[in-house]
Motif scaffolding. Structure first.
Motif, PDB file in Angstrom:
ATOM      1  N   LEU A 205       1.035  -1.091  -0.063  1.00 27.29           N
ATOM      2  CA  LEU A 205      -0.074  -0.302  -0.059  1.00 27.29           C
ATOM      3  C   LEU A 205       1.077   1.328   0.379  1.00 27.29           C
ATOM      4  CD1 LEU A 205      -3.085  -0.735   2.679  1.00 27.29           C
ATOM      5  CD2 LEU A 205      -2.986  -0.278   0.386  1.00 27.29           C
ATOM      6  N   ASP A 206       1.043   2.169  -0.525  1.00 25.22           N
ATOM      7  CA  ASP A 206       0.921   3.417  -0.483  1.00 25.22           C
ATOM      8  C   ASP A 206       0.223   4.317  -0.607  1.00 25.22           C
ATOM      9  OD1 ASP A 206      -0.263   4.106  -2.962  1.00 25.22           O
ATOM     10  OD2 ASP A 206       1.559   3.733  -4.242  1.00 25.22           O
ATOM     11  N   LYS A 207      -0.709   4.154  -0.085  1.00 26.15           N
ATOM     12  CA  LYS A 207      -1.748   5.732   0.529  1.00 26.15           C
ATOM     13  C   LYS A 207      -2.510   5.814   1.741  1.00 26.15           C
ATOM     14  CE  LYS A 207      -4.265   5.853  -4.210  1.00 26.15           C
ATOM     15  NZ  LYS A 207      -5.571   5.749  -4.889  1.00 26.15           N
ATOM     16  N   GLU A 208      -2.039   6.691   2.427  1.00 31.05           N
ATOM     17  CA  GLU A 208      -2.707   7.144   3.500  1.00 31.05           C
ATOM     18  C   GLU A 208      -3.250   5.947   4.065  1.00 31.05           C
ATOM     19  OE1 GLU A 208      -0.586  11.071   6.295  1.00 31.05           O
ATOM     20  OE2 GLU A 208      -2.339  11.087   5.170  1.00 31.05           O
ATOM     21  N   VAL A 209      -3.163   5.739   5.618  1.00 31.87           N
ATOM     22  CA  VAL A 209      -4.506   4.650   6.220  1.00 31.87           C
ATOM     23  C   VAL A 209      -4.936   4.820   7.580  1.00 31.87           C
ATOM     24  CG1 VAL A 209      -5.192   2.565   6.823  1.00 31.87           C
ATOM     25  CG2 VAL A 209      -4.090   2.642   4.344  1.00 31.87           C
ATOM     26  N   PHE A 210      -5.549   5.478   8.175  1.00 30.17           N
ATOM     27  CA  PHE A 210      -5.612   6.123   9.537  1.00 30.17           C
ATOM     28  C   PHE A 210      -6.866   4.770  10.371  1.00 30.17           C
ATOM     29  CE2 PHE A 210      -5.791   9.593   6.639  1.00 30.17           C
ATOM     30  CZ  PHE A 210      -4.665  10.402   7.631  1.00 30.17           C
ATOM     31  N   TYR A 211      -6.118   4.151  11.645  1.00 33.03           N
ATOM     32  CA  TYR A 211      -6.465   2.688  12.240  1.00 33.03           C
ATOM     33  C   TYR A 211      -6.936   3.275  13.335  1.00 33.03           C
ATOM     34  CZ  TYR A 211      -5.494  -1.703  14.132  1.00 33.03           C
ATOM     35  OH  TYR A 211      -5.133  -2.688  14.623  1.00 33.03           O
ATOM     36  N   ALA A 212      -7.616   2.720  14.205  1.00 33.42           N
ATOM     37  CA  ALA A 212      -8.260   2.513  15.550  1.00 33.42           C
ATOM     38  C   ALA A 212      -8.153   1.232  16.226  1.00 33.42           C
ATOM     39  CB  ALA A 212      -8.933   3.852  15.537  1.00 33.42           C
ATOM     40  N   ASP A 213      -7.400   0.791  17.112  1.00 33.18           N
ATOM     41  CA  ASP A 213      -7.713  -0.761  17.744  1.00 33.18           C
ATOM     42  C   ASP A 213      -8.034  -0.640  18.982  1.00 33.18           C
ATOM     43  OD1 ASP A 213      -7.298  -3.192  17.827  1.00 33.18           O
ATOM     44  OD2 ASP A 213      -5.150  -3.171  18.277  1.00 33.18           O
TER      45      ASP A 213
END
Length: 799
Positions: free
Chosen positions: A676-684
């Motif tokens: 992946l080369d695009k920004e990803v936002f993640y919550a855990d």
């Protein structure tokens, strides 16, 4: 799985209709997903009759056409124009009369009409075999034997029968029913009749002119291996009955020898493989493993790199077949084959399953071997196949049957009690009924007492190894519908904690789904390469592949893989959430933790003509996280900078010393692992901590205040290390009754401020539920807040 009604009736003597058989199968656990009338030959030769060519004359207007007079048994001759070079007077032929719909082997069906051909009337068509779906030859019309009666229907002459095909949703545990014999066993058990097996008493060894040495090196992967040789056979097109029998259930005819092996597989459930004896170098067959990385070309002309764990059937020099899975390109039966080695084996189901998975191959043989075949069927199937091959291809059995079976598979010993049978079925059905059902299922009663039975279950029933399995067999044959619903229902009180996990999960799901999120569900098996702490990972002892060799330690990579999959298919704007478990080991103990993850990437909303697209940011994710916690009434958590290595930056909320959630921007090294080369936002979220927090919530009714709320703003300078969470905690201690909300509406850090400083603008909402607040009360609280902020955080209030 496809089953033919006519084929089934060869195993059971019953007049039950196809519909009645369908109900029996579904009632006994072999669910019939569809039942349809089928024809082995398209159109069923409807409208075709046997005719007699009385005379032929040259067409007056065409050199290649002839005008014939044909008797079709109606008392009136038909004039038919025919272009076949072999048409002649005195022949018995197949005629398509006017109005008949003809179904050719290739091409679209067409209707026969009365017409004029070059000025001459034609009242039908004299047919070639490819024109009516009986073959591929178009060299001329079909010429039949002289003794065939004129006017006889073609479907009767060629013995074309209507059939019915059942599509059965075979569950993985019912490997025993993956054949016509297996399916017939269930019907026979239900109807209390005998199963009629094919007669193999005529089998005999003709000579010993073609001996093949067989060596089984890996007995664990091949517990039983049987075989024989047949010489002097002729490989050619299969007879009509064999082609039609296979065609009804969608199997394409290849040649007479291969068709017989497929026929026996579908009939008895025993996979067979025929090797061209000329391809068995050194006159030796070895069942063994080969070196890692060996290249082997399979029947589909694909070069496959073998694993050292793949069981192979080899000759003296090289592999010939992937055991139980797929044949090789060099050793298969061709038109030039004159002798064969016929294999019938019982392979280890785990070994076959791993090999098939490793090479991405799914065949009829591997389907059955993976689930478990009957170890006692190999020799019977060999005899059945040998007799059929001699019937359709000629030849002689040229060796004794080789049967390597050093450790026979024993029946399963199972004890059952009458008490447990009645308890689990929910009805006392009687001991005699129980014994009758067990006997009909080939389950042997070894001993009987007043309390129960000692049984021996045949090895082909690989799913019946426990008492509860036997009881299930009794119930499905007795009939689920024969167990009455009781008039009284007894239930126990549920003392589980409230709210239940599902209630909380549904509340979160409803919130996210209403905001454009899609729920995902990923495999708990993943790559060990994804693990941050491989030493504490739960590793799979016998992984099916390197991509599924460990239990996941985080939900992060499951979501990233889903995002990569969708983005590669032109879906860049994604919002996902997933509930799942993560796994780890600690001090030789296995630990499961409930987690909940949220992912956003791409644009915040779909493209609109009147609205500019904006990419999602960290603050979009923070709004979602805060919204979830607000929905669950979780407050009083501390805010800290996230320390998770897979987040480039982010925050974490701490509640009672435990991490409630961590969220932020996924680090580039984690994105790189899934390309992946695009920004990803993640919550855990730690869902266990969330559940505990929700359970402690006390719901108290409170009226909406009649008195207005008041807002006050403060702008202050603080050190860059000071967070909003710290300021919020300090402010909240000033007054817990009147101070309702604290928010931040501006943050500035730049050249105009002193080094090491940043500016915060905070809003404070104050409200009294019993009276209107006075300026004096408000000022007192604000002064206390200013004092506390200055003392504990070094805040300088900006005027």
């Amino acid at each position: 799985m496809k089953i033919s009604y006519n084929w089934l009736k060869e195993f059971i003597d019953t007049e039950k209709s196809p519909e009645e058989i369908s109900k029996i199968l579904t009632g006994t656990g072999l669910e019939v997903e569809s039942l349809e009338k089928v024809q082995a030959i398209a159109g069923g030769l409807e409208g075709l009759v046997i005719g007699y060519v009385k005379e032929t004359t040259q067409h007056p207007n065409a050199d290649r056409l002839k005008v014939t007079k044909v008797d079709v048994g109606t008392g009136e001759d038909l004039q038919i124009v025919c272009g076949a070079s072999n048409v002649a007077a005195g022949q018995k032929v197949v005629v398509a009369t006017v109005g008949t719909m003809v179904h050719p082997t290739t091409g679209e069906p067409f209707k026969i009409n009365k017409s004029k051909i070059r000025g001459e009337v034609s009242e039908g068509m004299i047919c070639a075999e490819d024109e009516i779906g009986l073959g591929h030859s178009h060299e001329g019309i079909m010429v039949l034997d002289a003794d065939v009666p004129v006017g006889k229907l073609a479907k009767e002459h060629f013995n074309v029968q209507d059939d019915y095909m059942y599509e059965i949703g075979l569950t993985p545990n019912r490997a025993d029913a993956a054949s016509h014999l297996g399916t017939a066993r269930d019907i026979a058990a239900f109807l209390k009749i005998a199963v009629i097996k094919p007669d193999v008493s005529a089998f005999k060894v003709d000579n010993n002119d073609l001996k093949i040495e067989v060596i089984v090196e890996n007995e664990q992967a091949s517990p039983r291996y049987s075989g024989l040789t047949i010489s002097g056979l002729e490989v050619k097109e299969s007879p009509d009955w064999l082609k039609q029998r296979l065609a009804v259930i969608g199997v394409r005819s290849i040649n007479n020898v291969v068709d017989v092996t497929n026929y026996v597989l579908l009939e008895l459930g025993q996979p067979l493989h025929a090797f061209d004896a000329a391809a068995i170098k050194g006159g030796k067959v070895a069942v063994k493993n080969v070196a890692e990385g060996t290249i082997f070309k399979t029947l589909d002309d694909v070069d496959r790199k073998l694993s050292a764990d793949d069981l192979m059937i080899c000759n003296a020099d090289e592999p010939m077949c992937i055991a139980g899975v797929f044949g090789g390109a060099k050793s298969g039966v061709t038109e030039g084959t004159k002798a064969i080695f016929l294999e019938s084996a019982y392979f280890n189901s785990v070994s076959v399953r791993k090999t098939a998975k490793r090479h991405g191959l799914k065949t009829d043989a591997s389907f059955r071997y993976e689930r478990g075949t009957d170890p006692d069927m190999t020799v019977f199937a060999l005899k059945r196949a040998a007799l059929l091959i001699q019937q359709v291809a000629g030849g002689q059995v040229s060796s004794e049957i080789f049967d390597h079976y050093p450790s026979p598979v024993a029946p399963f010993d199972v004890d059952v009690t009458f008490k447990n049978i009645d308890r689990l079925i929910g009805k006392a059905i009687g001991n005699e009924t129980i014994k009758s059902i067990l006997t009909s299922l080939d389950i042997k009663i070894v001993n009987e007492t007043a309390e129960g039975l000692s049984l021996q279950v045949p090895p082909y029933r690989v799913d019946v190894t426990r008492e509860v399995d036997v009881i299930e067999e009794i119930l499905r044959l007795y009939g689920y519908n024969n167990v009455e619903i009781p008039t009284q229902i007894r239930a126990s009180l549920n003392n589980s904690q409230r709210p239940e996990k599902d209630t909380v999960q549904n509340a979160i799901s409803d919130l996210l789904s209403a905001n454009g999120f899609n729920e995902m569900l990923a495999n708990s098996l993943t790559k060990l390469a994804y693990s941050d702490k491989p030493e504490s990972a739960v590793k799979i002892v016998n992984p099916l592949s390197s991509d599924l060799d460990a239990m996941r330690q985080t939900l992060l990579y499951s979501g990233l893989e889903a995002i990569a999959y969708n983005q590669n298919r032109k879906s860049p704007d994604l919002k996902f959430y997933e509930f799942g478990k993560v796994y780890a080991t600690k001090e030789d103990k296995y630990i499961e933790t409930q987690r909940f993850s949220v992912f956003i990437t791409g644009n915040d909303a779909a493209e609109q003509w009147n609205q500019k697209q904006t990419q999602v940011s960290f603050y979009n994710l923070k709004a979602i996280v805060d919204g979830i916690l607000q929905r669950l009434k979780i407050t009083d958590y501390a805010v800290e900078d996230a320390t998770y290595s897979k987040l480039a930056y982010g925050l974490q909320y701490i509640l009672n010393g435990k991490q409630l959630v961590k969220f932020g921007t996924v680090a580039k090294d984690a994105l790189k692992k899934v390309d992946l080369d695009k920004e990803v936002f993640y919550a855990d979220f730690n869902f266990d901590v969330v559940l505990n927090a929700v359970r402690k919530n006390v719901i108290v009714y409170q009226e909406v205040s009649k008195f207005p709320a008041v807002r006050r703003d403060l702008s202050m300078l603080v050190d860059t290390a000071v967070t909003f969470g710290q300021l919020k905690q300090i402010a909240q201690r000033a007054d817990k009754k009147l101070l309702k909300e604290i928010g931040v509406f501006d943050v500035y850090q730049g050249d105009k401020l002193p080094a090491g400083k940043k500016s915060y603008a905070l809003s404070f909402i104050l409200q009294d539920t019993e009276k209107t607040l006075t300026d004096k009360a408000i000022d007192a609280i604000m002064q206390k807040i200013i004092y506390n902020l200055g003392k504990e955080a070094g805040a300088e209030i900006r005027k």
